[in-house]
Design a protein around this motif. Structure first.
Motif, PDB file in Angstrom:
ATOM      1  N   GLN A  36       0.832  -1.201   0.000  1.00 35.66           N
ATOM      2  CA  GLN A  36       0.000   0.000   0.000  1.00 35.66           C
ATOM      3  C   GLN A  36       0.872   1.260   0.000  1.00 35.66           C
ATOM      4  O   GLN A  36       0.556   2.241  -0.676  1.00 35.66           O
ATOM      5  N   VAL A  37       1.961   1.230   0.765  1.00 42.41           N
ATOM      6  CA  VAL A  37       2.867   2.379   0.818  1.00 42.41           C
ATOM      7  C   VAL A  37       3.551   2.560  -0.532  1.00 42.41           C
ATOM      8  O   VAL A  37       3.680   3.681  -1.034  1.00 42.41           O
ATOM      9  N   LEU A  38       3.991   1.452  -1.125  1.00 44.24           N
ATOM     10  CA  LEU A  38       4.628   1.528  -2.440  1.00 44.24           C
ATOM     11  C   LEU A  38       3.656   2.045  -3.495  1.00 44.24           C
ATOM     12  O   LEU A  38       4.039   2.827  -4.368  1.00 44.24           O
ATOM     13  N   LYS A  39       2.407   1.619  -3.396  1.00 46.61           N
ATOM     14  CA  LYS A  39       1.405   2.072  -4.362  1.00 46.61           C
ATOM     15  C   LYS A  39       1.170   3.584  -4.241  1.00 46.61           C
ATOM     16  O   LYS A  39       1.049   4.280  -5.251  1.00 46.61           O
ATOM     17  N   LYS A  40       1.152   4.106  -3.013  1.00 46.70           N
ATOM     18  CA  LYS A  40       0.991   5.549  -2.814  1.00 46.70           C
ATOM     19  C   LYS A  40       2.185   6.316  -3.372  1.00 46.70           C
ATOM     20  O   LYS A  40       2.035   7.367  -3.982  1.00 46.70           O
ATOM     21  N   ARG A  41       3.397   5.767  -3.154  1.00 45.28           N
ATOM     22  CA  ARG A  41       4.592   6.423  -3.676  1.00 45.28           C
ATOM     23  C   ARG A  41       4.596   6.416  -5.201  1.00 45.28           C
ATOM     24  O   ARG A  41       5.001   7.399  -5.829  1.00 45.28           O
TER      25      ARG A  41
END
Length: 63
Positions: A36-41
Motif C-alpha cells: 500500500q505504501v509503495l502504491k501511494k509512492r
C-alpha cells in the motif's frame, strides 16, 4: 526560459525513474515497505512526473 524548460524536463525524468524503481519493488514479493505504501509512492511520483512533463511541454511550446 529555456533553463526552466530543461529543469522541468530533467525533473520529470528523475520522477519517472523513481516511479520505475518503486514499480519494480512493488512487483517483488516480500519487500519491506508494504504494498500500500509503495502504491501511494508510485502514484505520487507518477502524478508529479506528469505535471512536470505537462509544464515543460507548455513552456517549450508557448515560449
Amino acid at each position: 526560459m529555456k533553463s526552466a524548460t530543461v529543469f522541468f524536463f530533467i525533473l520529470s525524468a528523475i520522477l519517472f525513474l523513481g516511479t520505475f524503481k518503486y514499480l519494480l519493488a512493488y512487483k517483488r514479493p516480500g519487500v519491506y515497505p508494504p504494498k500500500q505504501v509503495l502504491k501511494k509512492r508510485i502514484t505520487a511520483l507518477a502524478g508529479g512526473c506528469g505535471i512536470c512533463l505537462l509544464v515543460a511541454s507548455m513552456l517549450s511550446y508557448f515560449l
